[in-house]
Design an enzyme around this catalytic site. Structure first.
Site, PDB file in Angstrom:
ATOM      1  CG  MET A 108       4.896  -4.751  -2.736  1.00 50.10           C
ATOM      2  SD  MET A 108       3.780  -4.077  -3.997  1.00 50.10           S
ATOM      3  CE  MET A 108       2.511  -5.333  -4.057  1.00 50.10           C
TER       4      MET A 108
ATOM      5  CG  HIS B  51       0.853  -0.434  -9.927  1.00 49.82           C
ATOM      6  ND1 HIS B  51      -0.321  -0.849  -9.378  1.00 49.82           N
ATOM      7  CD2 HIS B  51       1.353  -1.504 -10.585  1.00 49.82           C
ATOM      8  CE1 HIS B  51      -0.530  -2.114  -9.670  1.00 49.82           C
ATOM      9  NE2 HIS B  51       0.477  -2.547 -10.395  1.00 49.82           N
TER      10      HIS B  51
ATOM     11  CE  LYS C  85      -4.092 -12.198 -15.049  1.00 49.30           C
ATOM     12  NZ  LYS C  85      -4.623 -10.818 -15.099  1.00 49.30           N
TER      13      LYS C  85
ATOM     14  CD  GLU D 249      -3.640 -12.148  -8.239  1.00 48.75           C
ATOM     15  OE1 GLU D 249      -2.860 -11.183  -8.260  1.00 48.75           O
ATOM     16  OE2 GLU D 249      -4.727 -12.174  -8.850  1.00 48.75           O
TER      17      GLU D 249
ATOM     18  CG  ASP E 173      -1.728   2.231  -8.413  1.00 47.87           C
ATOM     19  OD1 ASP E 173      -2.244   2.179  -9.533  1.00 47.87           O
ATOM     20  OD2 ASP E 173      -1.303   1.225  -7.795  1.00 47.87           O
TER      21      ASP E 173
ATOM     22  CG  ASP F 129      -0.648 -10.164  -5.098  1.00 54.28           C
ATOM     23  OD1 ASP F 129      -0.137  -9.565  -4.125  1.00 54.28           O
ATOM     24  OD2 ASP F 129      -0.583  -9.736  -6.261  1.00 54.28           O
TER      25      ASP F 129
ATOM     26  CD  GLU G  70       1.097 -10.569  -9.133  1.00 58.27           C
ATOM     27  OE1 GLU G  70       1.593  -9.551  -8.608  1.00 58.27           O
ATOM     28  OE2 GLU G  70      -0.118 -10.701  -9.334  1.00 58.27           O
TER      29      GLU G  70
ATOM     30  CG  HIS H   1      -2.442 -14.204 -11.248  1.00 62.02           C
ATOM     31  ND1 HIS H   1      -1.446 -13.274 -11.209  1.00 62.02           N
ATOM     32  CD2 HIS H   1      -3.603 -13.506 -11.352  1.00 62.02           C
ATOM     33  CE1 HIS H   1      -1.968 -12.060 -11.294  1.00 62.02           C
ATOM     34  NE2 HIS H   1      -3.282 -12.175 -11.369  1.00 62.02           N
TER      35      HIS H   1
ATOM     36  CG  ASP I 157      -6.707 -11.651 -12.507  1.00 64.29           C
ATOM     37  OD1 ASP I 157      -6.737 -12.439 -11.546  1.00 64.29           O
ATOM     38  OD2 ASP I 157      -6.052 -10.598 -12.502  1.00 64.29           O
TER      39      ASP I 157
ATOM     40  CG  ASP J 140      -7.876  -9.744  -9.360  1.00 62.62           C
ATOM     41  OD1 ASP J 140      -7.195 -10.763  -9.210  1.00 62.62           O
ATOM     42  OD2 ASP J 140      -7.568  -8.818 -10.141  1.00 62.62           O
TER      43      ASP J 140
ATOM     44  CG  ASP K 236      -3.801  -7.993  -6.814  1.00 59.27           C
ATOM     45  OD1 ASP K 236      -4.555  -7.014  -7.000  1.00 59.27           O
ATOM     46  OD2 ASP K 236      -3.079  -8.457  -7.692  1.00 59.27           O
TER      47      ASP K 236
HETATM   48  C1  GLT Z   1      -2.726  -5.817 -11.582  1.00 60.12           C
HETATM   49  C2  GLT Z   1      -2.561  -7.308 -11.607  1.00 60.12           C
HETATM   50  C3  GLT Z   1      -2.102  -7.825 -10.315  1.00 60.12           C
HETATM   51  C4  GLT Z   1      -0.733  -7.377  -9.923  1.00 60.12           C
HETATM   52  C5  GLT Z   1      -0.631  -5.925  -9.716  1.00 60.12           C
HETATM   53  C6  GLT Z   1       0.804  -5.564  -9.498  1.00 60.12           C
HETATM   54  S1  GLT Z   1      -1.396  -4.988 -10.904  1.00 60.12           S
HETATM   55  O1  GLT Z   1      -3.850  -5.459 -10.847  1.00 60.12           O
HETATM   56  O2  GLT Z   1      -3.807  -7.893 -11.966  1.00 60.12           O
HETATM   57  O3  GLT Z   1      -2.173  -9.213 -10.230  1.00 60.12           O
HETATM   58  O4  GLT Z   1      -0.416  -7.956  -8.683  1.00 60.12           O
HETATM   59  O5  GLT Z   1       1.416  -5.093 -10.649  1.00 60.12           O
HETATM   60 MN    MN Z   2      -5.317 -11.066 -10.277  1.00 56.69          MN
HETATM   61 MN    MN Z   3      -1.561  -9.711  -8.191  1.00 60.85          MN
END
Ligand code: GLT
Ligand code: MN
Ligand code: MN
Length: 389
Positions: free
Chosen positions: A90, A56, A185, A219, A59, A247, A183, A222, A257, A259, A289
């Site tokens: 990316m 980002h 969510k 993702e 970041d 992702d 993306e 998500h 979430d 991750d 991600d």
């Molecule tokens: C954030 C989010 C992710 C996204 C990122 C991109 S930022 O961490 O939870 O799923 O992919 O903006």
């Molecule tokens: Mn996530």
């Molecule tokens: Mn993501």
């Protein structure tokens, strides 16, 4: 240690700066690991065999950085990239952390917030392009509501569409080679987010001015939050020519979430996903991600990153084994056997075909009585994944 599961740049494994740079803070506690600089994170990624790093805008360059700080960060980051050979496939914009985005960015009710969002995204696109990024991700972190009294959902879609159209034209105008990847969510941080699933985005993309420039970035976590089958979302995106990025991570259903490391939770789903990506010859980044458990120090972060990539490579080998396994392939052939008797009914409509099909008599009971052997096939896959076949 080097073996056949050792990640190499040609595998196209990438990580966001925010992933290996995650310091372990959560809603209940602060950092457990020191914050590393973007350059330090690139060296870490080079060490574990990653191909690329994504970021980002903030970041890399903190939102309040002075021009001098910005120049110093960029210099160190560029040196780290050239020392390690790590690339930037990316880039994306942080449109969720700053308080200005508390009620959304592109879909905010405040015209000033919407204009600032466009400005910030154009600047972030310039930054990504400086590093050669060709995919630009849009994750609408704050695009949503807690109360539907506060925003008109149709107006929100219109605002979002107008912004994406503007940014596609900006990209074209600058001569950038960006493809946009949207993306989805379903919720978190908002109570409900607009366009909550990959399927919703696929419908929305068709309404844009430049649909050919825009695809999706599904993702795992998500779609799992929404209780959906991730492979099916990916397959639909791929079939529509819209799988521009992915992702990878993992977590169980009905959670926030999380991750987690790829394959940490659902090995069988990881297998089918890798098998799909390899079978269709997906050429994009395999982007993680995800982040290490809060229990870890930086050795643990490396273990996490290596684990993500090794599980992918192991599943890739298993997918190849699936293709080569004579017993599995014979069973699949048997399941899909077709005696050709329905050939005249296949394909496009014609009045004759419809009339012939209506006149045909089916032995419904006989057709339904056939056992399909899916139990056997599924168990064969289990044994293959478990390494006993
Ligand atoms: C954030 C989010 C992710 C996204 C990122 C991109 S930022 O961490 O939870 O799923 O992919 O903006
Ligand atoms: Mn996530
Ligand atoms: Mn993501």
């Amino acid at each position: 240690m080097s073996d056949k599961y050792t990640p190499k740049p040609e595998h196209k494994f990438t990580f966001g700066l925010w992933t290996v740079g995650n310091t372990g803070h959560d809603a209940f506690g602060g950092d457990v690991r020191p914050k590393l600089s973007p350059a330090e994170l690139v060296y870490l990624l080079g060490e574990v065999g990653a191909y690329g790093v994504n970021f980002h805008d903030n970041d890399l360059i903190p939102i309040d950085a002075t021009p001098g700080e910005r120049a110093a960060i960029l210099k160190a980051f560029k040196k780290a990239l050239s020392d390690t050979g790590v690339v930037v496939p990316m880039a994306t914009t942080n449109l969720f952390a700053d308080p200005i985005f508390k009620d959304g960015a592109f879909t905010s009710n405040d015209a000033k917030v919407r204009a600032y969002t466009l400005q910030k995204t154009m600047n972030a696109m310039d930054l990504g392009a400086e590093f050669g990024a060709e995919v630009y991700v849009f994750w609408g972190g704050r695009e949503g509501i807690e109360s539907d009294a506060t925003k008109d959902p149709v107006e929100s879609l219109k605002r979002f569409r107008e912004a994406l159209n503007f940014l596609c034209d900006y990209s074209i105008d600058q001569g950038y080679s960006y493809k946009f990847a949207l993306e989805a969510k379903p919720n978190e941080p908002r109570g409900d987010m607009y366009l909550p699933t990959t399927g919703a985005y696929l419908g929305f993309i068709a309404t844009l001015d430049h649909p050919e420039m825009v695809g999706v970035n599904p993702e795992v976590a998500h779609e799992h939050m929404a209780g959906l089958n991730f492979l099916h979302a990916v397959a639909q995106a791929y079939e529509a020519g819209k799988l521009f990025h992915i992702d990878l991570n993992d977590q169980n259903y009905a959670r926030f979430d999380q991750d987690w490391r790829f394959g940490a939770q659902n090995l069988k789903q990881a297998f089918y996903l890798v098998k799909f990506l390899e079978d269709v010859g997906y050429e994009g980044s395999r982007h993680y991600d995800a982040h290490a458990y809060r229990t870890e120090d930086y050795q643990g972060v490396k273990d996490f990153a290596l684990g993500c990539m090794r599980t992918y490579l192991i599943m890739k080998e298993k997918a190849e084994q699936f293709k080569q396994d004579a017993e599995i392939q014979a069973l699949i052939a048997e399941i899909n056997a077709d005696d050709g008797s329905m050939d005249t009914f296949k394909g496009a409509y014609s009045a004759d075909k419809a009339a012939a099909l209506k006149a045909h008599s089916f032995d419904r009971v006989a057709i339904a009585s056939r056992g399909l052997k899916y139990e056997k096939l599924d168990q064969m896959v289990n044994e293959l994944i478990l390494g006993v076949s």
